[in-house]
Structure formats: C-alpha cells, structure tokens
Design an enzyme around this catalytic site. Structure first.
Site, PDB file in Angstrom:
ATOM      1  N   HIS A 113     -14.566   3.761   7.129  1.00  0.00           N
ATOM      2  CA  HIS A 113     -13.485   2.076   6.866  1.00  0.00           C
ATOM      3  C   HIS A 113     -13.580   1.354   5.734  1.00  0.00           C
ATOM      4  O   HIS A 113     -14.285   0.663   5.419  1.00  0.00           O
ATOM      5  CB  HIS A 113     -13.070   1.925   8.000  1.00  0.00           C
ATOM      6  CG  HIS A 113     -12.471   0.694   8.527  1.00  0.00           C
ATOM      7  ND1 HIS A 113     -12.317  -0.088  10.149  1.00  0.00           N
ATOM      8  CD2 HIS A 113     -11.914   0.098   7.590  1.00  0.00           C
ATOM      9  CE1 HIS A 113     -11.202  -0.972   8.671  1.00  0.00           C
ATOM     10  NE2 HIS A 113     -10.801  -0.760   8.120  1.00  0.00           N
ATOM     11  N   GLU A 117     -15.206   2.019  15.975  1.00  0.00           N
ATOM     12  CA  GLU A 117     -16.124   1.147  14.974  1.00  0.00           C
ATOM     13  C   GLU A 117     -17.330   0.587  15.433  1.00  0.00           C
ATOM     14  O   GLU A 117     -16.888  -0.778  16.094  1.00  0.00           O
ATOM     15  CB  GLU A 117     -15.047   0.919  13.900  1.00  0.00           C
ATOM     16  CG  GLU A 117     -13.987   1.826  13.391  1.00  0.00           C
ATOM     17  CD  GLU A 117     -13.344   1.264  12.168  1.00  0.00           C
ATOM     18  OE1 GLU A 117     -13.956   0.363  11.840  1.00  0.00           O
ATOM     19  OE2 GLU A 117     -12.761   2.269  11.767  1.00  0.00           O
ATOM     20  N   ILE A 150       0.887  -0.702   0.272  1.00  0.00           N
ATOM     21  CA  ILE A 150       0.037   0.126  -0.055  1.00  0.00           C
ATOM     22  C   ILE A 150       1.049   1.201  -0.517  1.00  0.00           C
ATOM     23  O   ILE A 150       0.940   2.498  -0.646  1.00  0.00           O
ATOM     24  CB  ILE A 150      -0.646  -0.140   0.768  1.00  0.00           C
ATOM     25  CG1 ILE A 150      -1.839  -0.891   0.824  1.00  0.00           C
ATOM     26  CG2 ILE A 150      -1.566   1.090   1.257  1.00  0.00           C
ATOM     27  CD1 ILE A 150      -3.042  -1.140   2.091  1.00  0.00           C
ATOM     28  N   GLY A 168     -11.737   2.510   3.016  1.00  0.00           N
ATOM     29  CA  GLY A 168     -10.148   2.214   2.082  1.00  0.00           C
ATOM     30  C   GLY A 168     -10.142   1.040   1.354  1.00  0.00           C
ATOM     31  O   GLY A 168     -10.312   0.963   0.159  1.00  0.00           O
ATOM     32  N   ALA A 169     -10.433  -0.148   1.412  1.00  0.00           N
ATOM     33  CA  ALA A 169     -10.564  -1.865   0.545  1.00  0.00           C
ATOM     34  C   ALA A 169     -12.244  -2.135  -0.113  1.00  0.00           C
ATOM     35  O   ALA A 169     -11.595  -2.597  -1.274  1.00  0.00           O
ATOM     36  CB  ALA A 169     -10.066  -2.765   1.093  1.00  0.00           C
ATOM     37  N   ARG A 211      -4.653   2.011  11.081  1.00  0.00           N
ATOM     38  CA  ARG A 211      -5.780   1.177  11.831  1.00  0.00           C
ATOM     39  C   ARG A 211      -5.907   1.750  12.861  1.00  0.00           C
ATOM     40  O   ARG A 211      -4.663   2.560  12.701  1.00  0.00           O
ATOM     41  CB  ARG A 211      -5.269  -0.169  12.718  1.00  0.00           C
ATOM     42  CG  ARG A 211      -4.619  -1.312  11.839  1.00  0.00           C
ATOM     43  CD  ARG A 211      -6.867  -1.605  11.778  1.00  0.00           C
ATOM     44  NE  ARG A 211      -7.295  -3.215  10.716  1.00  0.00           N
ATOM     45  CZ  ARG A 211      -7.514  -3.377   9.256  1.00  0.00           C
ATOM     46  NH1 ARG A 211      -7.288  -1.868   8.682  1.00  0.00           N
ATOM     47  NH2 ARG A 211      -7.239  -4.590   9.004  1.00  0.00           N
ATOM     48  N   ASP A 230      -9.685   7.239   7.888  1.00  0.00           N
ATOM     49  CA  ASP A 230     -10.677   5.750   7.560  1.00  0.00           C
ATOM     50  C   ASP A 230     -11.102   5.343   8.453  1.00  0.00           C
ATOM     51  O   ASP A 230     -11.864   3.997   8.430  1.00  0.00           O
ATOM     52  CB  ASP A 230     -10.073   5.281   6.175  1.00  0.00           C
ATOM     53  CG  ASP A 230     -11.272   4.273   5.344  1.00  0.00           C
ATOM     54  OD1 ASP A 230     -12.432   5.126   5.674  1.00  0.00           O
ATOM     55  OD2 ASP A 230     -11.008   3.573   5.462  1.00  0.00           O
TER      56      ASP A 230
END
Length: 404
Positions: free
Chosen positions: A282, A259, A150, A284-285, A231, A254
C-alpha cells in the site's frame, strides 16, 4: 486554534502550520485507541490512512475541520462529521503521478514476471527458457476503470508504452473519451472482455463496493492481468480467487482486505500466495514527490480555513442544487448593525428554516445584498413584515428554486 497531525507528514511543511498561528501537535505514531482522547481541544485534525471513527469525532468537541492528506475519505466517518457540522476535506489528484508510476511498474512486473525471476536468481536457479516467455505491452489493450486524475495519468503512460487504451467510468462521455484518445466501453464487463490487462482507479464508496465482481471477472481473458492500486473493497475477493483458479488471471495488488494498522507488522493474506499474484505494501502514494504535493495541498486547505473560513475540497457540504431549499429570499439592505438579525428573527418567527445564506457588501459599505435560501416559500405576511422595515431594507425579492 490547535491542529493535530495524527499521521506521518512531511516534516519540512510543519513550520507552515505554525506560521499560521496554529498550536501544532504532531503525533505520527499516535495509537488508534488514543485518538479520541488526543482530540480534546483540537480544532483541526490532519490524517493520512488513520481511521477517524464516530467515537473520535464526538470526543473532539472543538473539532471543526478534518483534512485527509490524500484522496479517498472512506477512513473517515462522514455521517458523524456531518452530523456535528465538521468539515471534511481531501487532497485529490496530488498522488496521481506516484500511483500511475507504481501501476506501470506492476504492469511490467506482471508481464515479465520480474518478482519470480528475482526469487529464482536468489535461490541459485537460472531458468532463461521459462522466463523468455512474455507477451510484451506494446500493441496490447489496457482497460482503465475510472478516469479521474489517476486514471488519466495511467492512460498517458500506457499510451507512451504503445498500448491501446479502453476506458470506463460512470461519468465518461464520448467527448471526454475522444479528448483522452481512448476507446469508451459501454459497460464494465465489456471493458474486461476486450482487455489484455485491467487496472482499477476508482474511489471507494458504497456504489463502488465490489464493483469488480463475478460479472466483470467472468469476461476477462485467459491469463489476463488485473491491477488494483485503489482500494481492496472495490474487488470481490472471493470472485477474484475463483477467476485466478479458473482463468489463470495474473494479479498485482497494492491494497488488501486486512492491512495492518502499523507500518511494520505481521501480514496474512492468502491472496499473495496464489500463483501469478504479486503485491506491494500500500505504497502507491509513497514517493517524496507525492508526499510533498499532498503536504502543499493540505497546508493550502488549512490556510484558507484559518484566514477566510472557506474549506477548499470539502466533501461533505451539499451543493446548492441538492439542499432542501425551495426558495431564495433576496434582501437588499443598508449595511447597518442588526439588520440581518431582524430579518432572520422574522424568518424564525414564521417557522421557516434557513438552509444557506450569503451576504455581499457593495463598494463603499453603505449597502449589502443577502441571499437566503429557505426550506419553504416565505408567506406574504413574512415578506410584508420584512419590507415594512423601510429604514433598513431597500428591496425584497423571492426566487423559486427548482426541485432537486
């Protein structure tokens, strides 16, 4: 064999598991409290963000493989899995493009204050005078923390924006930095002190807990930007709040400390209410490209396990140099029934533990070579006992292994 997919997964890939002869149980909305019960009779578990606790692992008495359909495995109790001999694998690198794209989007959004501008327009206010103030990204310095897949994807995109990039990670060498065409920071605080923006791309582990703390944040420039798409736990949130107040840091996140477990739920975190802070959910992916790539990799891992017993990308097996083995017993033998059973029986009688072993068959299947790594060096008596079986054993060698 039975496979449970306990998270949302690319449905177009589900038939791939069935084609492997697996009994498929797809339960994307499975409540966390019911995971342990759902694992009854399950051999393979696939999860994305779901927590897999010690209780759940111990309840899955048939469980032998857990695949994290993503990169990090901090949501899985690795100690519990390892204690029960359950393989844990992940899909590193498959979400790199998606996370890098979000990172660059957040970077532009922070610099140009896009969320604030949208909010003002929706509220019926025009304020070109205020929002004409932006530094721009070209020629500015981006600090990249973590140079895995990444981090490298972010570096390439930042360079395309004309940014100068400085990087830091524990494993970043001068040679690798040169190959990436980045400057190499000697320390994390040094990187923070030299950067106009810092973006974090490290996996969460005990050694990265609150990696970005007071020492690093205190070096950041006034009104610098900090982005976290890895994270929440890698940043000391209390220190971050102080830096926002004292230095006017602008932050894009993010990931957050608390959460919600469900995809839709109430959310409370005062971090996003602070001035200059923006956030995403959250995600990102969460692109179709990334989810397809992750599903492909998950299917590849499961296929390899079902067809050959091998686990690709396994994260909880010690590589040979790290096992407690002190010697390797090399036994060339005739490929007959019971030969290895006799060898292993002799090793057991001499109270020596087998750490790892491999048996390779020669062409023609008349002879084989077993390489057996032992916890202690075999005695002369044990070697003599094995060598005495001349009708089965061709030759025996002992190799000393280096200290780990």
């Amino acid at each position: 064999m039975k496979i449970l997919i306990a998270d949302v997964f690319s449905e177009s890939h589900l038939t791939g598991f069935q084609k492997l002869g697996l009994e498929l149980d797809y339960r994307p909305q499975l409540p966390a409290a019911e995971l342990a019960q759902a694992l009854a009779g399950v051999n393979i578990l696939v999860v994305r963000s779901r927590q897999v606790s010690k209780k759940a692992i111990e309840a899955g008495t048939a469980l032998s493989l857990i695949v994290r359909a993503g990169a990090g495995v901090n949501t899985i109790d690795l100690n519990a899995a390892s204690a029960r001999g359950v393989f844990v694998a992940n899909c590193p690198g498959q979400n790199s493009i998606a996370v890098a794209e979000l990172t660059m989007g957040l970077l532009v959004a922070l610099d140009r204050r896009i969320p604030e501008q949208v909010a003002e327009l929706r509220a019926g206010r025009w304020n070109k005078k205020e929002y004409s103030k932006a530094s721009g990204l070209h020629g500015r310095t981006l600090g990249v923390v973590g140079t895995g897949s990444i981090g490298q994807a972010v570096i390439a995109r930042a360079q395309a924006f004309g940014m100068n990039v400085i990087a830091w990670s524990r494993s970043l060498t001068a040679e690798k930095a040169a190959a990436l065409q980045v400057s190499r920071a000697e320390t994390l605080p040094a990187l923070c002190g030299q950067s106009d923006a810092v973006t974090v791309h490290v996996a969460y582990a005990p050694e990265t807990h609150q990696l970005i703390g007071e020492a690093a944040l205190s070096r950041m420039r006034h009104r610098a930007m900090l982005l976290n798409t890895s994270r929440a736990e890698v940043i000391d949130t209390a220190a971050l709040r102080r830096a926002i107040a004292d230095k006017g840091l602008r932050v894009a996140a993010d990931v957050f400390d608390r959460e919600p477990e469900k995809a839709e739920a109430a959310f409370e975190d005062d971090l996003v209410t602070l001035p200059g802070v923006i956030g995403t959910h959250h995600v990102g992916a969460s692109t179709e490209q990334a989810q397809s790539a992750i599903a492909d990799e998950t299917l590849r891992i499961v296929r390899g396990y079902v067809q050959s017993g091998e686990v690709q990308n396994c994260v909880n097996i010690l590589p040979p140099p790290q096992t407690p083995a002190r010697a390797e017993l090399v036994v060339r033998h005739h490929d007959k029934v019971g030969v290895l059973a006799e060898v292993l029986g002799a090793i057991r009688r001499h109270n020596i533990n087998v750490e790892t072993m491999q048996n390779m068959i020669f062409q023609g299947a008349k002879a084989a070579c077993a390489r057996i790594r032992l916890g202690t060096r075999p005695s002369a008596e044990l070697l003599a006992e094995i060598r005495s079986r001349t009708d089965e054993v061709i030759h025996v060698d002992v190799l000393e292994l280096p200290e780990p």
